[in-house]
Design an enzyme around this catalytic site. Structure first.
Site, PDB file in Angstrom:
ATOM      1  N   HIS A  17       2.144  15.427  -5.563  1.00 44.34           N
ATOM      2  CA  HIS A  17       1.265  14.317  -5.179  1.00 44.34           C
ATOM      3  C   HIS A  17       0.176  14.810  -4.222  1.00 44.34           C
ATOM      4  CE1 HIS A  17       5.097  11.718  -5.732  1.00 44.34           C
ATOM      5  NE2 HIS A  17       4.294  11.416  -6.735  1.00 44.34           N
ATOM      6  N   LYS A  41      11.959   1.721 -11.901  1.00 46.52           N
ATOM      7  CA  LYS A  41      12.668   2.648 -11.009  1.00 46.52           C
ATOM      8  C   LYS A  41      13.261   1.909  -9.818  1.00 46.52           C
ATOM      9  CE  LYS A  41       9.392   6.490 -11.829  1.00 46.52           C
ATOM     10  NZ  LYS A  41       8.282   7.237 -11.196  1.00 46.52           N
ATOM     11  N   ARG A  90       1.002  16.103 -15.476  1.00 48.16           N
ATOM     12  CA  ARG A  90       1.782  17.333 -15.342  1.00 48.16           C
ATOM     13  C   ARG A  90       1.921  18.058 -16.661  1.00 48.16           C
ATOM     14  NH1 ARG A  90       6.455  14.130 -12.353  1.00 48.16           N
ATOM     15  NH2 ARG A  90       5.750  12.756 -13.991  1.00 48.16           N
ATOM     16  N   SER A 127       9.342  13.173  -8.118  1.00 49.43           N
ATOM     17  CA  SER A 127      10.169  12.597  -7.047  1.00 49.43           C
ATOM     18  C   SER A 127      11.603  12.417  -7.532  1.00 49.43           C
ATOM     19  CB  SER A 127       9.615  11.241  -6.613  1.00 49.43           C
ATOM     20  OG  SER A 127       8.330  11.371  -6.086  1.00 49.43           O
TER      21      SER A 127
HETATM   22  O1  PNS Z   1       4.742   7.139  -9.354  1.00 55.91           O
HETATM   23  P1  PNS Z   1       4.927   6.233 -10.549  1.00 55.91           P
HETATM   24  O2  PNS Z   1       6.257   5.530 -10.463  1.00 55.91           O
HETATM   25  O3  PNS Z   1       4.741   6.941 -11.844  1.00 55.91           O
HETATM   26  O4  PNS Z   1       3.757   5.116 -10.447  1.00 55.91           O
HETATM   27  C1  PNS Z   1       3.634   4.101 -11.413  1.00 55.91           C
HETATM   28  C2  PNS Z   1       2.815   2.942 -10.852  1.00 55.91           C
HETATM   29  C3  PNS Z   1       3.474   2.383  -9.589  1.00 55.91           C
HETATM   30  C4  PNS Z   1       1.414   3.436 -10.501  1.00 55.91           C
HETATM   31  C5  PNS Z   1       2.728   1.854 -11.957  1.00 55.91           C
HETATM   32  O5  PNS Z   1       4.013   1.422 -12.292  1.00 55.91           O
HETATM   33  C6  PNS Z   1       1.872   0.656 -11.526  1.00 55.91           C
HETATM   34  O6  PNS Z   1       0.663   0.713 -11.597  1.00 55.91           O
HETATM   35  N1  PNS Z   1       2.552  -0.415 -11.061  1.00 55.91           N
HETATM   36  C7  PNS Z   1       1.877  -1.632 -10.605  1.00 55.91           C
HETATM   37  C8  PNS Z   1       1.901  -2.749 -11.682  1.00 55.91           C
HETATM   38  C9  PNS Z   1       0.863  -2.433 -12.750  1.00 55.91           C
HETATM   39  O7  PNS Z   1      -0.331  -2.552 -12.515  1.00 55.91           O
HETATM   40  N2  PNS Z   1       1.373  -1.963 -13.881  1.00 55.91           N
HETATM   41  C10 PNS Z   1       0.543  -1.440 -14.951  1.00 55.91           C
HETATM   42  C11 PNS Z   1       0.266  -2.448 -16.010  1.00 55.91           C
HETATM   43  S1  PNS Z   1      -0.091  -1.540 -17.448  1.00 55.91           S
END
Ligand code: PNS
Length: 159
Positions: A17, A41, A90, A127
């Site tokens: 990150h 998660k 990645r 993570s």
């Molecule tokens: O680190 P991660 O868990 O891969 O991050 C994913 C994250 C938190 C960026 C994603 O789940 C997200 O944007 N969540 C907020 C809700 C949202 O906007 N979802 C996307 C709709 S397509």
């Protein structure tokens, strides 16, 4: 002002990150690291703990700020004048999901996504992997900053 967001669960923040955040900060006036909920998660650290770890480990980057949001990422972008979402890729395994999210975010709200190639040295890092290793007493000192490593050790010990 060109403002980008690096969104994620950051549970906890890793060197992967930090690589993306640091490199993104060279291309935007301000980068917001936003802790969001990933409904697929469960988390080890609270949002407040994650924010504190990110603040500490990005304190060397003057144009990086940390925030949190519960809701859609595009709503955060609209409410905070964020023009661009920056994500790290990645490997090809990230691509399908990230492309899908980027397309939904573009279609739903016109918010652009940009992808940065993760440095090869971090391409395996996540993570989830860090938590798994830490849970079984594995050495994650090359994967997370020392303060995060210390917090992980305490958390997996039940503190
Ligand atoms: O680190 P991660 O868990 O891969 O991050 C994913 C994250 C938190 C960026 C994603 O789940 C997200 O944007 N969540 C907020 C809700 C949202 O906007 N979802 C996307 C709709 S397509």
């Amino acid at each position: 002002m060109k403002r980008a967001v690096c969104p994620g669960s950051f549970d906890p923040i890793t060197y992967g990150h930090l690589d993306i955040i640091t490199r993104a900060s060279a291309h935007f006036d301000q980068v917001v690291v936003a802790v969001l909920e990933n409904r697929t998660k469960s988390s080890l650290f609270t949002v407040a703990e994650r924010i504190e770890m990110i603040r500490e480990t990005t304190s060397n980057l003057p144009n990086v700020v940390v925030d949190s949001w519960s809701g859609l990422l595009v709503d955060y972008c609209k409410s905070n004048s964020v023009q661009v979402i920056v994500k790290g890729l990645r490997a090809v395994t990230d691509f399908d999901y990230e492309l899908q999210m980027a397309q939904v975010n573009l279609q739903a709200a016109g918010v652009e996504s940009m992808f940065m190639a993760t440095a090869p040295s971090h391409s395996f890092l996540s993570s989830s992997l860090v938590k798994e290793l830490a849970h079984y007493g594995g050495d994650v000192s090359t994967m997370v900053p020392a303060s995060v490593n210390a917090a992980l050790k305490l958390r997996v010990a039940g503190k």
